[in-house]
Structures are given as structure tokens and as C-alpha cells.
Design a protein around this motif. Structure first.
Motif, PDB file in Angstrom:
ATOM      1  N   GLU A  47      80.731  56.828  27.821  1.00  0.00           N
ATOM      2  CA  GLU A  47      81.043  56.927  26.401  1.00  0.00           C
ATOM      3  C   GLU A  47      81.822  55.705  25.925  1.00  0.00           C
ATOM      4  N   LEU A  48      82.012  54.712  26.778  1.00  0.00           N
ATOM      5  CA  LEU A  48      82.749  53.512  26.400  1.00  0.00           C
ATOM      6  C   LEU A  48      81.977  52.734  25.342  1.00  0.00           C
ATOM      7  N   MET A  67      82.045  63.738  15.074  1.00  0.00           N
ATOM      8  CA  MET A  67      82.848  64.799  15.687  1.00  0.00           C
ATOM      9  C   MET A  67      83.236  64.451  17.124  1.00  0.00           C
ATOM     10  N   LEU A  68      82.422  63.624  17.781  1.00  0.00           N
ATOM     11  CA  LEU A  68      82.698  63.219  19.163  1.00  0.00           C
ATOM     12  C   LEU A  68      83.431  61.891  19.236  1.00  0.00           C
ATOM     13  N   HIS A  69      83.839  61.364  18.067  1.00  0.00           N
ATOM     14  CA  HIS A  69      84.616  60.112  18.001  1.00  0.00           C
ATOM     15  C   HIS A  69      83.837  58.936  18.587  1.00  0.00           C
ATOM     16  N   MET A  70      82.564  58.840  18.233  1.00  0.00           N
ATOM     17  CA  MET A  70      81.751  57.712  18.671  1.00  0.00           C
ATOM     18  C   MET A  70      80.750  57.379  17.582  1.00  0.00           C
ATOM     19  N   THR A  71      80.073  56.266  17.714  1.00  0.00           N
ATOM     20  CA  THR A  71      79.063  55.876  16.739  1.00  0.00           C
ATOM     21  C   THR A  71      77.741  56.571  17.042  1.00  0.00           C
ATOM     22  N   GLY A  72      76.866  56.616  16.027  1.00  0.00           N
ATOM     23  CA  GLY A  72      75.553  57.196  16.242  1.00  0.00           C
ATOM     24  C   GLY A  72      74.773  56.438  17.299  1.00  0.00           C
ATOM     25  N   ARG A  73      74.941  55.117  17.326  1.00  0.00           N
ATOM     26  CA  ARG A  73      74.252  54.301  18.321  1.00  0.00           C
ATOM     27  C   ARG A  73      74.696  54.648  19.736  1.00  0.00           C
ATOM     28  N   THR A  74      76.006  54.846  19.905  1.00  0.00           N
ATOM     29  CA  THR A  74      76.522  55.200  21.233  1.00  0.00           C
ATOM     30  C   THR A  74      76.008  56.564  21.662  1.00  0.00           C
ATOM     31  N   LEU A  75      75.969  57.518  20.722  1.00  0.00           N
ATOM     32  CA  LEU A  75      75.479  58.855  21.063  1.00  0.00           C
ATOM     33  C   LEU A  75      74.013  58.801  21.483  1.00  0.00           C
ATOM     34  N   ARG A  76      73.196  58.052  20.756  1.00  0.00           N
ATOM     35  CA  ARG A  76      71.781  57.911  21.150  1.00  0.00           C
ATOM     36  C   ARG A  76      71.672  57.335  22.555  1.00  0.00           C
ATOM     37  N   ARG A  77      72.460  56.294  22.834  1.00  0.00           N
ATOM     38  CA  ARG A  77      72.402  55.659  24.140  1.00  0.00           C
ATOM     39  C   ARG A  77      72.811  56.612  25.250  1.00  0.00           C
ATOM     40  N   ARG A  78      73.884  57.373  25.026  1.00  0.00           N
ATOM     41  CA  ARG A  78      74.381  58.282  26.063  1.00  0.00           C
ATOM     42  C   ARG A  78      73.375  59.402  26.334  1.00  0.00           C
ATOM     43  N   LEU A  79      72.706  59.883  25.302  1.00  0.00           N
ATOM     44  CA  LEU A  79      71.696  60.918  25.506  1.00  0.00           C
ATOM     45  C   LEU A  79      70.478  60.357  26.231  1.00  0.00           C
ATOM     46  N   THR A  80      70.106  59.119  25.919  1.00  0.00           N
ATOM     47  CA  THR A  80      68.999  58.478  26.626  1.00  0.00           C
ATOM     48  C   THR A  80      69.330  58.326  28.108  1.00  0.00           C
ATOM     49  N   GLU A  81      70.591  58.014  28.405  1.00  0.00           N
ATOM     50  CA  GLU A  81      71.012  57.817  29.792  1.00  0.00           C
ATOM     51  C   GLU A  81      70.897  59.092  30.619  1.00  0.00           C
ATOM     52  N   VAL A  82      70.956  60.252  29.966  1.00  0.00           N
ATOM     53  CA  VAL A  82      70.811  61.520  30.699  1.00  0.00           C
ATOM     54  C   VAL A  82      69.445  62.156  30.418  1.00  0.00           C
ATOM     55  N   GLN A  83      68.475  61.288  30.082  1.00  0.00           N
ATOM     56  CA  GLN A  83      67.067  61.674  29.933  1.00  0.00           C
ATOM     57  C   GLN A  83      66.822  62.758  28.877  1.00  0.00           C
TER      58      GLN A  83
END
Length: 339
Positions: free
Chosen positions: A131-132, A260-276
């Protein structure tokens, strides 16, 4: 990103500071700029938060004038630097048991990066997600972990892991590509959809050099004690699933959940992609669950479609059939027959 979240065992920070500082004056200056109290680095089981970690990495790279510092740092780490986790891994019978323990106890050492291990045809995939948000901190942590894992495996098994293996990372090729080639040879790939180390699954049976059941038991007990003191953490998929839908407001957008998760939309997309997975997949799954529950309760197809935000019942029917394999009306009929 919540910058006050615990991120990394302070012992690693102490190792990094010692690596880039030649004397106590430089050491104190670096810690002062990173806003880290010296006592924190000598405190057992103390954790740096994400903001402290990011500042430390930035100032350490600046002081060393080495853009490949993450690679160099990973090369410095051996099993003994990982405390009880390192002792447990060293005492395992084979590589498979060692990876199982890594997956079980990695949070005793770091909390800013998540590790997942899974089969993919005839390969094993060790993937990293984080989440960095800060690009330098993110790259530094991915570099350090992958180099450390590959180097430790080289110590035990030589080049077997990388002969047909490869490493994938999400970020672009950096200028210090030569430092990557020193560890990964031609097996490194940049601008990929995930951070992953892939190696042949038959290597799981490789025996460790020093199996010791007694030492393993003691090390696991120590790891469990550390885990018990750490804050509990949900996976990113679990966090998103809990925030996507609310009975009063309906379905949230990706950007709303990211906020709500204190991150950007781009970061959230990336993190979800990382967990398939993706935001769309999670949303569709929750809509299916909600639809089944409402249809089971006797609501009409039209009412369920409206409640779930579909502009037309036919759109809802198509979406339901695509996921469930049958139309919603047939699903209701099947429920009625089974009652």
C-alpha cells in the motif's frame, strides 16, 4: 495510505543506517532528518511507521548517492538478520516448508508489504503487494525483498531457483539496471502487472542444509509471540469488500473506497491487480451475493434490479446469468422447487 501504520521492524532500519553512515555523527544526522529517535532502533520488536520508513529511505539514498541502495541492502540481509523467522526457515526440512513459514510469519518483520504464494501450472509464484504510495519507498522495498529471497536461496541451492525462473516488477526499468542483472541475470522483467518471483514447482522438495525440529519449534513459538503483539490486519480484498456496499448509500465508487482507505484510486487499482482481482470483479461478486439473497427472500426481479442500481431489469438479468449461469427467474424457480 495511513502514514502512521506500522511498517517495518526497527532492526532493519538500524542495519540500513549503519550501511550508509561512516560515523556516529552521520548516523545521528540521518536519524534526525528522518525524525526517528535513536532509541527506537535498539528497542526489541519496535516498528517504524510508513512515514518514518519513507523518510529514512529517501535520506539514506540521498546520503549514499546510490540509486541501487535497495539492491545493495537486500544483498546485505541473510537469515540471521531476520531474527526468529530466519531461525525457523533455516531449521526447515525443505524449501516448501520454508516458504510456508515465510507466508505464515513474514508480518513479524514487515507490515508494509504483503506476501502471497501460489501454484501456477508447473511454476510457483511468490508475489508482493504494498500500500506504499511513494514510488522510491515502494521500489526500494520490492528490490530489497526479492534480492534477499533470491540471495538466500542461492546460498542453499545455488542457481537452481533462477535457471528457469524470473522476477516481474510493476515499475519501469530504472537506470541502475546493472545492479539487477548481478542477482537476477536475464530473468528480470519491468512494467509488469504484478511483483512476482516465479520458479519451477519441483524445486519445493529441495532439502534445507540444517533441518532441526527442536530449533524450529522454539523459533515458531517466538514468531507466534511476536504475531500476538502486532495489530491485526485484513487483506486489501477484505477491506475493499467491506467498503464497497452499504445498505443506506448503496455501492461506492472505486475512488470513494480509495479515499476511505487513505490511498489514491491508482494505488487501489494497482494493489487489487497485485492480488489477481479488480474493483469490478469484487463489485460484481457482491452484487451477485445481494441478488441471490434478495431473490431468495421473494423479491421480484424488477425490485432487485432497481435496488442494485441497474437501469433496466434486462441488464440485471444478463449480468446475473453471466455470473450465476442461469437467469434470475430460473434461480427463483429452482429455490421454490427445493423448498
Amino acid at each position: 495510505m495511513d502514514k502512521l501504520k506500522p511498517a517495518l521492524q526497527s532492526q532493519y532500519a538500524a542495519l540500513l543506517v549503519d550501511m550508509v553512515c561512516e560515523n556516529s555523527s552521520q548516523r545521528l544526522n540521518l536519524l534526525s532528518k528522518a525524525e526517528i529517535r535513536p532509541a527506537l532502533l535498539s528497542s526489541q520488536d519496535a516498528l517504524l511507521n510508513q512515514e518514518q520508513l519513507s523518510r529514512l529511505i529517501h535520506y539514506a539514498v540521498e546520503q549514499s548517492n546510490d540509486p541501487a541502495l535497495g539492491i545493495r541492502f537486500g544483498e546485505r540481509l541473510n537469515l540471521m538478520t531476520h531474527g526468529a523467522l530466519g531461525q525457523a526457515i533455516m531449521s526447515c526440512n525443505n524449501l516448501e516448508q520454508a516458504l510456508d513459514l515465510l507466508l505464515k510469519y513474514y508480518r513479524t518483520r514487515m507490515l508494509s508489504v504483503d506476501i502471497n504464494i501460489q501454484h501456477q501450472q508447473d511454476m510457483m509464484v511468490l508475489s508482493l503487494s504494498s500500500e506504499l504510495d511513494d514510488p522510491l519507498t515502494y521500489r526500494f522495498m520490492i528490490e530489497t525483498i526479492f534480492v534477499c529471497v533470491v540471495r538466500i536461496n542461492m546460498f542453499f541451492f545455488g542457481m537452481k531457483l533462477m535457471i528457469n525462473g524470473k522476477v516481474e516488477v510493476t515499475y519501469p526499468k530504472p537506470d541502475h539496471i546493472d545492479a539487477y542483472l548481478h542477482t537476477f541475470f536475464d530473468g528480470i522483467r519491468f512494467d509488469q502487472p504484478r511483483n512476482a518471483l516465479l520458479f519451477e514447482s519441483h524445486l519445493l522438495s529441495l532439502p534445507m542444509a540444517m533441518p532441526n525440529p527442536s530449533a524450529l519449534k522454539q523459533a515458531e513459538q517466538a514468531c507466534n509471540q511476536i504475531l500476538a503483539r502486532l495489530p491485526q490486519k485484513q487483506s486489501i480484498k477484505e477491506q475493499v469488500r467491506l467498503l464497497i456496499y452499504d445498505e443506506q448509500r448503496g455501492f461506492a465508487t472505486l475512488d470513494e473506497v480509495a479515499t476511505m482507505l487513505h490511498m489514491t484510486g491508482r494505488t487501489l487499482r494497482r494493489r487489487l491487480t497485485e492480488v489477481q482481482t479488480s474493483y469490478r470483479q469484487l463489485t460484481d461478486h457482491i452484487k451477485l451475493e445481494q441478488a441471490k439473497a434478495r431473490l431468495s427472500a421473494g423479491n421480484t426481479v424488477e425490485a432487485v434490479a432497481e435496488k442494485l442500481g441497474y437501469s433496466d431489469p434486462s441488464n440485471f438479468s444478463r449480468a446475473f446469468r453471466k455470473q450465476a449461469g442461469i437467469p434470475p427467474s430460473e434461480y427463483q424457480n429452482t429455490l421454490s422447487k427445493n423448498q
